[in-house]
Write a protein that holds these residues in place. Structure first.
Motif, mmCIF file in Angstrom:
data_model
loop_
_atom_site.group_PDB
_atom_site.id
_atom_site.type_symbol
_atom_site.label_atom_id
_atom_site.label_comp_id
_atom_site.label_asym_id
_atom_site.label_seq_id
_atom_site.Cartn_x
_atom_site.Cartn_y
_atom_site.Cartn_z
ATOM 1 N N TRP A 1 0.837 -1.200 0.000
ATOM 2 C CA TRP A 1 0.000 0.000 0.000
ATOM 3 C C TRP A 1 0.874 1.253 0.000
ATOM 4 O O TRP A 1 0.579 2.236 -0.692
ATOM 5 C CB TRP A 1 -0.921 -0.034 1.211
ATOM 6 C CG TRP A 1 -1.740 1.193 1.435
ATOM 7 C CD1 TRP A 1 -2.417 1.923 0.490
ATOM 8 C CD2 TRP A 1 -1.973 1.845 2.678
ATOM 9 N NE1 TRP A 1 -3.061 2.981 1.093
ATOM 10 C CE2 TRP A 1 -2.812 2.958 2.430
ATOM 11 C CE3 TRP A 1 -1.573 1.592 3.984
ATOM 12 C CZ2 TRP A 1 -3.233 3.806 3.430
ATOM 13 C CZ3 TRP A 1 -2.005 2.439 4.982
ATOM 14 C CH2 TRP A 1 -2.818 3.532 4.706
ATOM 15 N N ALA A 2 1.962 1.239 0.744
ATOM 16 C CA ALA A 2 2.867 2.389 0.794
ATOM 17 C C ALA A 2 3.555 2.610 -0.550
ATOM 18 O O ALA A 2 3.871 3.750 -0.910
ATOM 19 C CB ALA A 2 3.898 2.201 1.896
ATOM 20 N N ILE A 3 3.793 1.544 -1.286
ATOM 21 C CA ILE A 3 4.403 1.683 -2.613
ATOM 22 C C ILE A 3 3.395 2.261 -3.603
ATOM 23 O O ILE A 3 3.717 3.146 -4.396
ATOM 24 C CB ILE A 3 4.925 0.322 -3.120
ATOM 25 C CG1 ILE A 3 6.150 -0.099 -2.320
ATOM 26 C CG2 ILE A 3 5.256 0.375 -4.605
ATOM 27 C CD1 ILE A 3 6.619 -1.500 -2.633
ATOM 28 N N VAL A 4 2.165 1.752 -3.547
ATOM 29 C CA VAL A 4 1.144 2.181 -4.502
ATOM 30 C C VAL A 4 0.786 3.652 -4.301
ATOM 31 O O VAL A 4 0.651 4.398 -5.269
ATOM 32 C CB VAL A 4 -0.108 1.278 -4.370
ATOM 33 C CG1 VAL A 4 -1.262 1.828 -5.181
ATOM 34 C CG2 VAL A 4 0.220 -0.138 -4.806
ATOM 35 N N GLN A 5 0.638 4.074 -3.058
ATOM 36 C CA GLN A 5 0.291 5.470 -2.781
ATOM 37 C C GLN A 5 1.541 6.232 -2.347
ATOM 38 O O GLN A 5 1.816 6.386 -1.165
ATOM 39 C CB GLN A 5 -0.786 5.545 -1.714
ATOM 40 C CG GLN A 5 -2.084 4.963 -2.165
ATOM 41 C CD GLN A 5 -3.244 5.479 -1.353
ATOM 42 O OE1 GLN A 5 -3.066 6.111 -0.337
ATOM 43 N NE2 GLN A 5 -4.434 5.201 -1.846
ATOM 44 N N ARG A 6 2.276 6.694 -3.311
ATOM 45 C CA ARG A 6 3.560 7.340 -3.050
ATOM 46 C C ARG A 6 3.425 8.665 -2.304
ATOM 47 O O ARG A 6 4.372 9.103 -1.675
ATOM 48 C CB ARG A 6 4.294 7.569 -4.361
ATOM 49 C CG ARG A 6 4.735 6.283 -5.008
ATOM 50 C CD ARG A 6 5.821 6.574 -6.013
ATOM 51 N NE ARG A 6 6.266 5.364 -6.657
ATOM 52 C CZ ARG A 6 7.241 4.601 -6.195
ATOM 53 N NH1 ARG A 6 7.853 4.923 -5.089
ATOM 54 N NH2 ARG A 6 7.604 3.518 -6.839
ATOM 55 N N ASP A 7 2.269 9.289 -2.373
ATOM 56 C CA ASP A 7 2.122 10.577 -1.696
ATOM 57 C C ASP A 7 1.524 10.449 -0.302
ATOM 58 O O ASP A 7 1.386 11.442 0.405
ATOM 59 C CB ASP A 7 1.263 11.517 -2.543
ATOM 60 C CG ASP A 7 -0.110 10.940 -2.843
ATOM 61 O OD1 ASP A 7 -0.285 9.715 -2.708
ATOM 62 O OD2 ASP A 7 -1.011 11.714 -3.214
ATOM 63 N N SER A 8 1.197 9.249 0.125
ATOM 64 C CA SER A 8 0.557 9.048 1.422
ATOM 65 C C SER A 8 1.600 8.923 2.538
ATOM 66 O O SER A 8 2.429 8.019 2.535
ATOM 67 C CB SER A 8 -0.306 7.786 1.393
ATOM 68 O OG SER A 8 -0.815 7.506 2.669
ATOM 69 N N LEU A 9 1.519 9.825 3.474
ATOM 70 C CA LEU A 9 2.403 9.775 4.640
ATOM 71 C C LEU A 9 1.916 8.734 5.646
ATOM 72 O O LEU A 9 2.717 8.114 6.343
ATOM 73 C CB LEU A 9 2.482 11.161 5.284
ATOM 74 C CG LEU A 9 3.627 11.408 6.252
ATOM 75 C CD1 LEU A 9 4.964 11.203 5.556
ATOM 76 C CD2 LEU A 9 3.529 12.801 6.815
ATOM 77 N N ASP A 10 0.589 8.518 5.682
ATOM 78 C CA ASP A 10 0.025 7.524 6.600
ATOM 79 C C ASP A 10 0.472 6.106 6.250
ATOM 80 O O ASP A 10 0.771 5.306 7.134
ATOM 81 C CB ASP A 10 -1.500 7.585 6.592
ATOM 82 C CG ASP A 10 -2.035 8.860 7.187
ATOM 83 O OD1 ASP A 10 -1.311 9.475 8.001
ATOM 84 O OD2 ASP A 10 -3.172 9.243 6.852
ATOM 85 N N ALA A 11 0.520 5.795 4.968
ATOM 86 C CA ALA A 11 0.899 4.451 4.546
ATOM 87 C C ALA A 11 2.335 4.127 4.940
ATOM 88 O O ALA A 11 2.615 3.047 5.469
ATOM 89 C CB ALA A 11 0.714 4.305 3.040
ATOM 90 N N ILE A 12 3.241 5.042 4.698
ATOM 91 C CA ILE A 12 4.649 4.789 5.029
ATOM 92 C C ILE A 12 4.855 4.774 6.536
ATOM 93 O O ILE A 12 5.682 4.017 7.060
ATOM 94 C CB ILE A 12 5.584 5.798 4.316
ATOM 95 C CG1 ILE A 12 7.026 5.288 4.258
ATOM 96 C CG2 ILE A 12 5.525 7.160 4.941
ATOM 97 C CD1 ILE A 12 7.256 4.227 3.269
ATOM 98 N N THR A 13 4.057 5.577 7.277
ATOM 99 C CA THR A 13 4.141 5.556 8.740
ATOM 100 C C THR A 13 3.668 4.223 9.290
ATOM 101 O O THR A 13 4.297 3.658 10.196
ATOM 102 C CB THR A 13 3.298 6.704 9.335
ATOM 103 O OG1 THR A 13 3.749 7.935 8.791
ATOM 104 C CG2 THR A 13 3.403 6.733 10.842
#
Length: 110
Positions: A36-48
């Motif tokens: 999910w963090a890879i797919v949504q590159r602009d999402s800070l929540d996913a990488i967190t």
């Protein structure tokens, strides 16, 4: 690359059914959040969430391996390989956490 390496090591770690299902569920669910963090590159929540999940699986992997490690008399070659891959995955997780933290900083995290 982080997700692919940890996926492969988790598959090899679960190969012998020595570790419980909670090991597999925990690691594969964190890898799903990583996708999910890879797919949504602009999402800070996913990488967190991916970074938090990686940090939590370090703790749970230590607990799983220490509790379910078999005695020396009952170790087959397949069991040695499986537990070795689980330990190798555990040793690589701090490096992965550092790389994911750098991605977090690139996306604007503080």
């Amino acid at each position: 690359a982080i997700i692919l390496v940890h996926w492969l090591l988790t598959v090899w770690g679960c190969m012998n059914f020595m570790l419980p299902l909670s090991y597999a569920w925990g690691n594969f669910s964190v890898l799903a959040v990583g996708i999910w963090a890879i797919v949504q590159r602009d999402s800070l929540d996913a990488i967190t969430m991916f970074l938090t999940g990686l940090l939590l699986t370090v703790l749970t992997d230590i607990i799983h391996i220490s509790i379910f490690y078999p005695s020396h008399d009952f170790l087959s070659d397949a069991m040695r390989f499986s537990i070795g891959m689980a330990i190798f995955s555990l040793l690589l997780k701090p490096v992965s956490c550092y790389l994911v933290y750098r991605m977090y900083r690139e996306r604007g995290g503080e």
